[in-house]
Design an enzyme around this catalytic site. Sequence first.
Site, mmCIF file in Angstrom:
data_model
loop_
_atom_site.group_PDB
_atom_site.id
_atom_site.type_symbol
_atom_site.label_atom_id
_atom_site.label_comp_id
_atom_site.label_asym_id
_atom_site.label_seq_id
_atom_site.Cartn_x
_atom_site.Cartn_y
_atom_site.Cartn_z
ATOM 1 C CG ASP A 180 -1.804 1.245 1.250
ATOM 2 O OD1 ASP A 180 -2.586 1.399 0.302
ATOM 3 O OD2 ASP A 180 -1.704 2.040 2.193
ATOM 4 C CD GLU A 264 -2.123 0.997 -3.568
ATOM 5 O OE1 GLU A 264 -2.420 2.005 -2.932
ATOM 6 O OE2 GLU A 264 -0.947 0.707 -3.861
ATOM 7 C CB CYS A 347 -13.285 -4.661 11.592
ATOM 8 S SG CYS A 347 -14.705 -5.327 10.726
ATOM 9 C CG ASP A 357 -0.982 3.348 5.828
ATOM 10 O OD1 ASP A 357 -1.964 3.748 5.165
ATOM 11 O OD2 ASP A 357 -0.233 4.101 6.464
HETATM 12 ZN ZN ZN Z 1 -13.791 -7.413 10.295
#
Ligand code: ZN
Length: 393
Positions: A180, A264, A347, A357
């Site tokens: 990244d 990416e 999350c 990152d």
């Molecule tokens: Zn998760």
Amino acid sequence: MSRYRLIPSPDQEMLLRDQCAHARFVWNLAVEQWLWWRLGRTKAPGYPEQCRQLTEARREHDWLRAGSQIVQQQALRDFSQAMAKFFAGTHRKPTWRKAGRNEGFRIVAVKPGDVRRLSRKVGEVRIPKVGWVRFRRSRAVPVAKSYRVTLDRAGRWHIAFAAIPPSIPAPGSGHVVGIDRGVTVSAALSTGEMLNVPWPTHARQRRLRRLERKMARAKRGSGRRAQVKLAIARLKACQADIRKDWTEKTSTDLARRFDLIRVENLNINNMTRSARGTAAKPGRNVAQKAGLNRSILASCWGSLVRRLQDKAPGRVEKVNPAYTSQRCSACGHVAAESRKSQALFACVACSFACNADVNAARNIAAGHAVTARGGDGAARPVNREPQLLLLPG
Ligand SMILES: [Zn+2]
């Protein structure tokens, strides 16, 4: 490309500068012809026609005739190649070459006898119309059919032999890495490593700012201004060398350690476009965006991937960058709220937490082409594609 420092004698340097001027003159002639073609007045000549015109120009101008025909013809060939790349859509249109800025020429049909070794640290190369010129033999010289001589703005001469170095063999371990690329961290790896391009020291930044102020005060065309300009160029060249060195070492290391490297797929040209806008519709946060652009370019995003592709051909994969920063690399849940801050990802679904990152790098390593949350075919996705580089306005 293998580049070495060229050390010409003062006499040789004058001859080399002449060659640069010839190559630039011929190149700019070709640019001018294409400008005419754009106006639709005449059919633009191709390479053979331009070569005939070069012969005529050499007959007319004594100083041009005194130079090497190889250099001048090669400038035309380089130009036609640049045009071909422009038409293929991979490169921008070739433009004017400026004195002191784009100095260089190419020599082709190099024979093995044209390069020789004087000692462990010194080599010599035969340059048409100049003779044997010494260079710093910092490592083994590859066998090459052509080379390019350049003069940078810091006044340094280089010779680059065009030889594709042997690619680095894959370790065969089956290890995949995701990279990244960012501004705060130049390259975060899915392994958790954070790699950073060496940033200029504070002392160096201060010195640069001082020189730039001095330059602004100096009168145009004065000897003093030229002096300050050279000092600035030297400072910047030094920093560019440090960045280049980092790119080389990092790309070699990655190519050696991993079988597959995923990055990416970023369009850096578009990302670093100026925010200035037009007079009628001026952009916002122009200065901030300019600063960000400088940071992106200084982070070597483009050159790192380019060198990886050279060193590990067929082992670099470009992944769609959409949602890599919003997706949880543990459970796959996509939510903008999971990105708590610049550095933290936590999350909202499974409470997995990790550096933001590194989380993105892990998504890239997995090679996910993530679809938008709630976006099912014809319906408009709830999530907008992340506009990473849009500044708050
Ligand atoms: Zn998760």
